[in-house]
Design a protein around this motif. Structure first.
Motif, short mmCIF file in Angstrom:
data_model
loop_
_atom_site.label_atom_id
_atom_site.label_comp_id
_atom_site.label_asym_id
_atom_site.label_seq_id
_atom_site.Cartn_x
_atom_site.Cartn_y
_atom_site.Cartn_z
N SER A 84 0.58 -1.30 -0.05
CA SER A 84 0.02 -0.07 0.13
C SER A 84 0.91 1.36 0.10
O SER A 84 0.31 2.37 -0.19
CB SER A 84 -1.05 -0.11 1.12
OG SER A 84 -0.13 -0.10 2.60
N HIS A 124 -7.00 3.29 0.15
CA HIS A 124 -7.52 2.50 1.25
C HIS A 124 -8.02 1.17 0.53
O HIS A 124 -8.35 0.94 -0.30
CB HIS A 124 -8.50 3.17 1.96
CG HIS A 124 -9.46 2.32 2.99
ND1 HIS A 124 -8.72 2.12 4.35
CD2 HIS A 124 -10.30 1.56 3.00
CE1 HIS A 124 -9.34 1.37 5.12
NE2 HIS A 124 -10.54 1.13 4.33
N GLN A 126 -9.90 -2.60 1.55
CA GLN A 126 -10.58 -3.35 2.70
C GLN A 126 -10.97 -4.68 1.78
O GLN A 126 -11.84 -4.67 1.04
CB GLN A 126 -12.00 -2.80 3.34
CG GLN A 126 -12.55 -3.76 4.21
CD GLN A 126 -13.64 -2.51 4.90
OE1 GLN A 126 -13.35 -1.57 5.64
NE2 GLN A 126 -14.95 -2.77 4.72
N GLN A 161 -3.40 9.32 1.63
CA GLN A 161 -3.57 8.08 2.36
C GLN A 161 -4.40 8.57 3.94
O GLN A 161 -5.35 8.26 4.28
CB GLN A 161 -2.69 7.17 2.62
CG GLN A 161 -2.32 6.26 1.24
CD GLN A 161 -1.34 5.73 1.45
OE1 GLN A 161 -0.10 5.75 2.03
NE2 GLN A 161 -1.15 4.47 0.35
N ASN A 162 -3.65 9.54 4.56
CA ASN A 162 -3.94 9.87 5.85
C ASN A 162 -5.22 10.76 5.76
O ASN A 162 -6.08 10.48 6.61
CB ASN A 162 -2.84 10.96 6.34
CG ASN A 162 -1.47 10.18 6.95
OD1 ASN A 162 -1.72 8.82 7.06
ND2 ASN A 162 -0.45 10.73 6.94
N SER A 165 -7.86 8.37 5.26
CA SER A 165 -8.16 7.89 6.58
C SER A 165 -8.98 8.66 7.41
O SER A 165 -9.96 8.13 8.06
CB SER A 165 -6.94 7.18 7.16
OG SER A 165 -7.07 6.88 8.47
N LEU A 166 -8.68 9.92 7.66
CA LEU A 166 -9.46 10.65 8.26
C LEU A 166 -10.95 10.96 7.73
O LEU A 166 -11.93 10.93 8.39
CB LEU A 166 -8.89 12.27 8.40
CG LEU A 166 -9.54 13.48 9.21
CD1 LEU A 166 -9.65 13.01 10.47
CD2 LEU A 166 -8.67 14.72 8.76
N LEU A 168 -12.56 8.70 6.10
CA LEU A 168 -13.18 7.41 6.63
C LEU A 168 -13.80 7.46 7.90
O LEU A 168 -14.88 7.25 8.49
CB LEU A 168 -12.60 6.20 6.42
CG LEU A 168 -12.34 5.74 4.96
CD1 LEU A 168 -11.35 4.48 4.89
CD2 LEU A 168 -13.46 5.60 4.09
N LYS A 169 -12.81 8.17 9.12
CA LYS A 169 -13.11 7.98 10.29
C LYS A 169 -14.35 8.98 10.47
O LYS A 169 -15.05 8.65 11.52
CB LYS A 169 -11.93 8.34 11.25
CG LYS A 169 -10.80 7.55 11.20
CD LYS A 169 -9.61 7.85 12.00
CE LYS A 169 -8.31 7.16 11.83
NZ LYS A 169 -8.64 5.50 12.18
N SER A 266 -6.06 15.37 15.13
CA SER A 266 -5.70 16.07 13.93
C SER A 266 -5.75 17.59 13.87
O SER A 266 -6.85 18.08 14.34
CB SER A 266 -6.52 15.33 12.77
OG SER A 266 -6.24 15.93 11.54
N THR A 371 -10.89 -5.64 14.56
CA THR A 371 -11.83 -4.48 14.14
C THR A 371 -12.85 -3.81 15.42
O THR A 371 -12.66 -2.56 15.76
CB THR A 371 -12.84 -4.29 13.09
OG1 THR A 371 -11.61 -4.81 11.94
CG2 THR A 371 -13.24 -3.24 12.59
#
Length: 386
Positions: A84, A124, A126, A161-162, A165-166, A168-169, A266, A371
């Motif tokens: 990745s 990302h 999954q 990517q970061n 990720s943020l 998605l959160k 963040s 998870t």
């Protein structure tokens, strides 16, 4: 090129925290290289099914061709061959001869300036589903231009990517939000505007609730964001200093030790958001205002059974069986408890294992356990000893 890199990094985080779509994040690259299609897509790698696809620098006719032959696109599957953190150079895995035998190339790429190479990376992944960004290049795009673009993509990849990720959160924690309220309330996690030092100029409702209920975070008498936890203090200060001095977004990073339930912080300079919303203008006149977002992995509104259904596409029965296996029941005990035959239970869990793209039942249960450990127990669950 450094200015373009910084523009892209700022754009990534500002797009995420203001709730805008992800389709145009790489627009500055598309503007600089107007002959190169720039894409953002979410798809299943094993079946080449697309959940979402958007492209810059293409017209409607080209988009129609892409839609017609997209299932034959050979480039995305190449991501399965790299980790990745790597940028994919398609020609390292796919020869020109192999490409010329492909329907997507002959019907879509060849007629548009002989596009024959792609550069892409994971955002990302999954199971077999992946979000990715890519740039497709013609045969004539060589030398310094190619090298500069590849270097740029490699440098922005971890930031993208970061930011994803943020994204998605934040999406995972969304509630019913009135889209017409002040933009700070639209951030579905605790959010604060720190105008100077740790002084809280504004916070959303989730932020105010966090400060009232948290054991470690609070607002002091001067309305500064404060903590009584030494490690939290160090991380809050160091990350905020980095954000303000370098004028770049930072995080998300754990406030304390890196554990599944550890809150994440963040920071985003409000100057990053200046071009995206007029609502932040009052905070840009003085000081160095920063948007602080605190994410709580345990703040989730649904049960674990529902999470298993949402994340892995499980049926009700598959989710019930998986939950019991996670709690320590054997498959035989699970079948008996749920009033079904052993073979039926085995078929259900095999189906979920396949959906999750896992190799075995044990790998599936291990992944589910890891998870779901981020989520709190909503009710006490039975165990094999009850």
């Amino acid at each position: 090129m450094e200015d373009l890199q910084q523009l892209l990094i700022n754009r990534m985080y500002s797009t995420v925290v203001t709730g805008k779509g992800l389709d145009d994040i790489l627009a500055p690259i598309a503007e600089k290289y107007r002959d190169l299609p720039v894409t953002f897509q979410v798809q299943c790698l094993t079946q080449n099914n697309y959940y979402h696809f958007s492209a810059l620098n293409v017209d409607s006719a080209y988009n129609e061709l892409i839609a017609e032959f997209i299932q034959f696109n050979p480039f995305p599957k190449l991501l399965q061959s790299v980790s990745s953190d790597q940028l994919v150079y398609s020609e390292r895995f796919l020869s020109q001869q192999q490409l010329e035998q492909n329907e997507f190339y002959n019907n879509v790429l060849k007629g548009r300036d002989n596009l024959n190479r792609s550069r892409g990376f994971h955002l990302h992944r999954q199971g077999s589903d992946v979000a990715l960004a890519a740039v497709t290049m013609p045969a004539r795009f060589q030398g310094t231009e190619d090298e500069e673009l590849c270097n740029l993509l490699e440098r922005i990849q971890p930031h993208y990517q970061n930011a994803f990720s943020l994204f998605l959160k934040l999406e995972a924690q969304k509630r019913n939000v009135d889209q017409h309220t002040f933009w700070l309330e639209q951030i579905p996690s605790a959010a604060f505007i720190l105008d100077h030092g740790f002084h809280i100029a504004l916070s959303n409702q989730k932020g105010r609730t966090l400060l009232q209920k948290s054991r470690f975070l609070y607002a002091d008498r001067s309305n500064n964001l404060a903590t009584n936890h030494r490690m939290y203090t160090n991380n809050l200060e160091n990350l905020l200093l980095q954000c303000r001095t370098q004028k770049v977004p930072v995080g998300p990073f754990p406030l304390g030790c890196e554990t599944p339930t550890q809150p994440l912080i963040s920071y985003v300079p409000l100057t990053v958001l200046e071009q995206d919303t007029n609502d932040v203008e009052p905070f840009l006149k003085n000081w160095s205002p920063v948007l602080a977002v605190i994410l709580d992995p345990t703040d989730h509104p649904v049960s674990k059974e529902v999470l298993i259904q949402k994340i892995w596409g499980a049926t009700n029965r598959e989710a019930d069986i998986a939950q019991m296996l996670i709690r320590g029941f054997s498959l035989k005990e699970t079948a008996s408890t749920l009033n079904m035959s052993y073979n039926t239970a085995r078929n259900h869990i095999a189906g979920l294992t396949s959906k999750a793209d896992m190799k075995s039942q044990s790998e599936l249960i291990s992944s589910l356990t890891a998870t779901l450990s981020r989520m709190p127990e909503t009710v006490r669950a039975p165990t094999p000893t009850d």
